[in-house]
Structure formats: structure tokens, C-alpha cells
Write a protein that holds these residues in place. Structure first.
Motif, PDB file in Angstrom:
ATOM      1  N   SER A 110      34.104  48.094  30.056  1.00  0.00           N
ATOM      2  CA  SER A 110      35.074  48.594  31.033  1.00  0.00           C
ATOM      3  C   SER A 110      35.864  47.445  31.656  1.00  0.00           C
ATOM      4  O   SER A 110      37.083  47.532  31.837  1.00  0.00           O
ATOM      5  CB  SER A 110      34.363  49.394  32.117  1.00  0.00           C
ATOM      6  OG  SER A 110      35.276  49.841  33.106  1.00  0.00           O
ATOM      7  N   ASP A 111      35.170  46.350  31.991  1.00  0.00           N
ATOM      8  CA  ASP A 111      35.863  45.182  32.536  1.00  0.00           C
ATOM      9  C   ASP A 111      36.908  44.666  31.558  1.00  0.00           C
ATOM     10  O   ASP A 111      38.015  44.272  31.945  1.00  0.00           O
ATOM     11  CB  ASP A 111      34.860  44.069  32.835  1.00  0.00           C
ATOM     12  CG  ASP A 111      34.096  44.309  34.124  1.00  0.00           C
ATOM     13  OD1 ASP A 111      34.405  45.293  34.836  1.00  0.00           O
ATOM     14  OD2 ASP A 111      33.183  43.525  34.423  1.00  0.00           O
ATOM     15  N   ARG A 112      36.558  44.666  30.278  1.00  0.00           N
ATOM     16  CA  ARG A 112      37.455  44.116  29.270  1.00  0.00           C
ATOM     17  C   ARG A 112      38.711  44.955  29.109  1.00  0.00           C
ATOM     18  O   ARG A 112      39.837  44.441  29.138  1.00  0.00           O
ATOM     19  CB  ARG A 112      36.710  44.014  27.928  1.00  0.00           C
ATOM     20  CG  ARG A 112      37.543  43.480  26.785  1.00  0.00           C
ATOM     21  CD  ARG A 112      37.959  42.056  27.075  1.00  0.00           C
ATOM     22  NE  ARG A 112      38.693  41.484  25.951  1.00  0.00           N
ATOM     23  CZ  ARG A 112      39.753  40.708  26.087  1.00  0.00           C
ATOM     24  NH1 ARG A 112      40.223  40.429  27.288  1.00  0.00           N
ATOM     25  NH2 ARG A 112      40.347  40.197  25.037  1.00  0.00           N
ATOM     26  N   ILE A 113      38.548  46.251  28.936  1.00  0.00           N
ATOM     27  CA  ILE A 113      39.717  47.091  28.625  1.00  0.00           C
ATOM     28  C   ILE A 113      40.592  47.342  29.845  1.00  0.00           C
ATOM     29  O   ILE A 113      41.774  47.664  29.707  1.00  0.00           O
ATOM     30  CB  ILE A 113      39.288  48.425  27.984  1.00  0.00           C
ATOM     31  CG1 ILE A 113      38.449  49.271  28.942  1.00  0.00           C
ATOM     32  CG2 ILE A 113      38.536  48.170  26.680  1.00  0.00           C
ATOM     33  CD1 ILE A 113      38.018  50.610  28.366  1.00  0.00           C
ATOM     34  N   SER A 114      40.033  47.183  31.057  1.00  0.00           N
ATOM     35  CA  SER A 114      40.856  47.361  32.256  1.00  0.00           C
ATOM     36  C   SER A 114      41.772  46.176  32.500  1.00  0.00           C
ATOM     37  O   SER A 114      42.705  46.259  33.306  1.00  0.00           O
ATOM     38  CB  SER A 114      39.975  47.594  33.488  1.00  0.00           C
ATOM     39  OG  SER A 114      39.138  46.477  33.735  1.00  0.00           O
ATOM     40  N   GLY A 115      41.536  45.042  31.807  1.00  0.00           N
ATOM     41  CA  GLY A 115      42.451  43.909  31.868  1.00  0.00           C
ATOM     42  C   GLY A 115      42.155  42.960  33.005  1.00  0.00           C
ATOM     43  O   GLY A 115      41.522  43.305  33.995  1.00  0.00           O
ATOM     44  N   GLN A 116      42.641  41.746  32.877  1.00  0.00           N
ATOM     45  CA  GLN A 116      42.380  40.750  33.907  1.00  0.00           C
ATOM     46  C   GLN A 116      43.347  40.880  35.077  1.00  0.00           C
ATOM     47  O   GLN A 116      43.117  40.307  36.136  1.00  0.00           O
ATOM     48  CB  GLN A 116      42.459  39.336  33.308  1.00  0.00           C
ATOM     49  CG  GLN A 116      43.800  38.969  32.717  1.00  0.00           C
ATOM     50  CD  GLN A 116      43.753  37.644  31.968  1.00  0.00           C
ATOM     51  OE1 GLN A 116      42.716  37.219  31.470  1.00  0.00           O
ATOM     52  NE2 GLN A 116      44.891  36.964  31.897  1.00  0.00           N
TER      53      GLN A 116
END
Length: 408
Positions: free
Chosen positions: A181-187
Motif C-alpha cells: 500500500s505504501d508503494r502504490i500510494s506513491g511518495q
């Protein structure tokens, strides 16, 4: 100066409230006292649907504190044990309905606690803006009949990708969202941009364009950005499905934009009064235009899946939840574990976990959530197992969590 924006909006709501002859301590709005509003996560400072200028002013906040311990071994087989505690979020927000068709929301984070990264200062005080947007209800404004709802929103706002990111930090069932989830939500967690949202029957559609220029409140549009599309289908109260797509102009260059070239996600949930399950499937491209060995290891496609079932042992009081997540990539460092707390082992004690980067990651979580009284206050406990394959070897760890979440 930035904090005055929030203070001015709240003061305006208080002033309007006093002019209407209401007391913010004793008045009842819609049959609820302010204390009941408080336990529900919002306080109605002012409400007057007949006013042509301001119809409602709400005050919202959240306080989140948590502690964790991590027991594991690094790529060399060296064992470690570390403990952490931090103020996860302290936030204050205000939302105002005005001119009958417009809504604005402004919120600030009031702590930047980096002790989990080895820093000593908790950083209380103004940190950054979490929201700063204005929306117009086009369906009501133009009396449109072809849609059930149509809103246009501009400003600093949350872009939701996957099931977990659609839940607020107070509503999530696990202490931390999954690494996928952290990855696909973007930085860029709260970018500046436009979002057009429409609803018709069982369907919902969101279309947006967002800037990734550096910003503190509202970003400029003189650089790269990304496009966002989300299609939702909810045939009844039990089932909910979403398809999300993010396409970046920056192609995921290091430290820029979303951190990837593009990503797609399919998510669905089934929920009754006592139980539920949610699933997210994701596939994307890390992108990247730069050359070099390090950059090459972080390019290529990535993919993953998350399954999360839950059950209410006692309705609205005691909940158990499980989660299984897997993610992988074509390149040696194409995926990464979540920032809290296992990933911080590298920085603080010299253990080697390749900064949490690898090509395959599996995690499993089990937790118990207790709500001492109804609505948005809860105590969360959980245990998570992580296993990461890196180019130098295997990393494994067991994390123990204790957290407090409250909206006020």
C-alpha cells in the motif's frame, strides 16, 4: 504565516457561531451534544442551512501514539532487537461549507516525530499542511440530472490507490498499512492538483491531474505531474470494487513524483456487520530514465497482492484482524518494505538489511483492536512477520505493536 490560515478559518467559524447565539459548549446540533460530536471525531462549531454565506463549520483532529519492538536477523545472520515509540500523528483540521455549493478543508500536522529514525527531537509544533483544498458541487450548482453527484476539487489532497489507502489512518485495521500500500500510494502522499468526482447509480469515477513540484502548501504546475483515474462499483452495501490507475510524467526518476512510472491496482471488499475481507492486487513499472548500476537495480516491473480478513468478536468493541501481503519485482531492488519499523534497523545499529530493498517480500499480520467507547477511539495490538529477499541475502523479523488512535 501558514498556521494563520487554519487559525483564521477556525476563528471565523467561532465568530459565526457566537453571532447565531449558540454556545460551543452546551448547544445541541441535530439532537447531538458537542461531547457526542467529539467522540464521533468532529465538532460542529456552526451550522445554519438558511445562511447564504456559511452553512457549516466543523473542527476535526486526531492524536495517534504507538510503540513497537522488532526481533530479527539481517543478511549476515546477525540477530537484532530494537524498540521504538513515537507520536505517529497529531493533526488539526477545519472544514467549511459556504456559498451553498462550496466546501473548503485545511489541515496541519502538528508533530514530526523522527525518533524511530534515531533522531531525538519529537518536533512538536507546525510541521506541514496535510490538506488545503476547495471543492464545488457542480451537480447542485447547475441542477444536473444526468449524474447523482459531480464535484470538482482543487488543492492539496489525498490521492487514494488500493483498499488500504482509501481508509483514513484512524480507520485502518492494522497498526501500519502494508508495504504494498505504501508503494502504490506513491511518495507524494498529498500532492496538489485537480480532481473531478462523479457518481451515478452503483458507479463512481474519479479523474485527476496532480503536480509533483516541491511545495509546502500548494505546488506549481511548471514541472512534471501525474494522471489519476479510479472507477468504483458498489452493487450493494456488502460488496465494493475499485480499479485505480496512476501514470507519471516523470517516469519514476529517483526522488521525483510518485517514485514510479505507472501503477494499476484492483481492489475489492466484502463486509457484513460482523465480518469482512479486503483484497488488493497491484502491478506497475518502477520507470526511471537514469543509468547506473544502483538505478538499474530499482527499475523494472513490480507487483503484489494483499488479503485482509477481519471479524468483530463484539460489535463496535472488539475486533480481530489478519493480513497477508506479498510483493515482488523483476530487478534486485525493485520493491521495499515499509518505513516503520524494521527498515530503520540499518540506520541505527549498523545491521545490514540493504535499506529494506529487495526483489521479494512476504509479510503476515495478526492484531486485536479494542474500542473502549464507540466511534473513533481505539487501542490496537498486533504482531507482524516480515521476510525480505535482498541481493545480499535474507532478512527476517517479527514486529510487536501497541498503538492508540483517537479522533477529537
Amino acid at each position: 504565516m501558514k498556521a494563520f490560515i487554519l487559525g483564521g478559518l477556525v476563528s471565523l467559524g467561532l465568530a459565526m457561531n457566537l453571532q447565531a447565539g449558540d454556545s460551543a459548549l452546551d448547544a445541541e446540533l441535530g439532537g447531538e451534544t458537542y461531547w457526542e460530536d467529539l467522540t464521533d471525531g468532529t465538532i460542529d462549531l456552526y451550522e445554519n442551512e438558511d445562511s447564504p454565506w456559511i452553512q457549516r463549520v466543523q473542527l476535526m483532529g486526531r492524536f495517534q501514539y504507538q510503540a513497537a519492538a522488532v526481533d530479527g536477523s539481517d543478511v549476515r545472520g546477525t540477530d537484532f532487537w530494537e524498540t521504538y515509540s513515537d507520536f505517529r500523528r497529531v493533526r488539526l483540521e477545519t472544514e467549511i461549507d459556504f456559498l451553498r455549493y462550496f466546501t473548503t478543508k485545511v489541515g496541519v500536522n502538528l508533530v514530526d516525530d523522527r525518533r524511530f529514525r534515531g533522531e531525538r527531537n519529537t518536533g512538536f509544533g507546525y510541521d506541514d499542511f496535510v490538506n488545503a483544498w476547495v471543492a464545488v458541487d457542480l451537480e447542485d450548482l447547475f441542477d444536473l440530472k444526468v449524474v447523482d453527484d459531480l464535484d470538482l476539487q482543487f488543492g492539496r489532497q489525498k490521492v487514494k490507490v488500493g483498499y488500504e489507502h482509501r481508509q483514513s489512518s484512524n480507520d485502518i485495521y492494522t497498526v501500519e498499512r502494508s508495504a504494498l500500500s505504501d508503494r502504490i500510494s506513491g511518495q507524494e502522499g498529498r500532492p496538489t492538483g485537480f480532481m473531478l468526482s462523479a457518481e451515478k447509480g452503483d458507479f463512481a469515477l474519479d479523474l485527476g491531474y496532480f503536480s509533483v513540484s516541491p511545495d509546502e502548501i500548494l505546488a506549481s504546475f511548471d514541472g512534471d505531474g501525474f494522471y489519476y483515474a479510479s472507477l468504483g462499483y458498489q452493487p450493494n452495501k456488502k460488496w465494493d470494487f475499485r480499479a485505480d490507475l496512476v501514470l507519471s510524467d516523470s517516469e519514476g526518476r529517483v526522488g521525483e513524483g510518485t517514485g514510479y512510472g505507472w501503477v494499476s491496482a484492483l481492489s475489492g471488499s466484502y463486509e457484513t456487520k460482523r465480518k469482512g475481507v479486503a483484497v488488493t492486487l497491484a502491478y506497475g513499472d518502477n520507470g526511471g530514465a537514469e543509468s547506473g548500476n544502483v538505478r538499474a537495480r530499482r527499475q523494472g516491473n513490480f507487483y503484489g497482492a494483499m488479503v485482509m480478513p477481519w471479524y468483530w468478536v463484539k460489535k463496535e468493541k472488539l475486533q480481530i484482524v489478519g493480513q497477508v501481503q506479498w510483493q515482488g519485482s523483476e530487478e534486485a531492488e525493485g520493491i521495499r518494505i515499509a518505513s516503520r519499523y524494521l527498515r530503520q534497523i540499518d540506520d541505527q545499529r549498523g545491521y545490514e538489511i540493504e535499506n529494506g530493498r529487495g526483489d521479494e517480500h512476504f509479510s503476515a499480520y495478526f492484531g486485536v483492536n479494542y474500542h473502549p467507547w464507540k466511534n473513533n477511539t481505539k487501542i490496537m495490538t498486533g504482531v507482524a512477520y516480515d521476510e525480505l529477499s535482498t541481493r545480499s541475502g535474507q532478512v527476517s523479523g517479527v514486529s510487536y505493536f501497541l498503538a492508540f488512535r483517537s479522533e477529537f
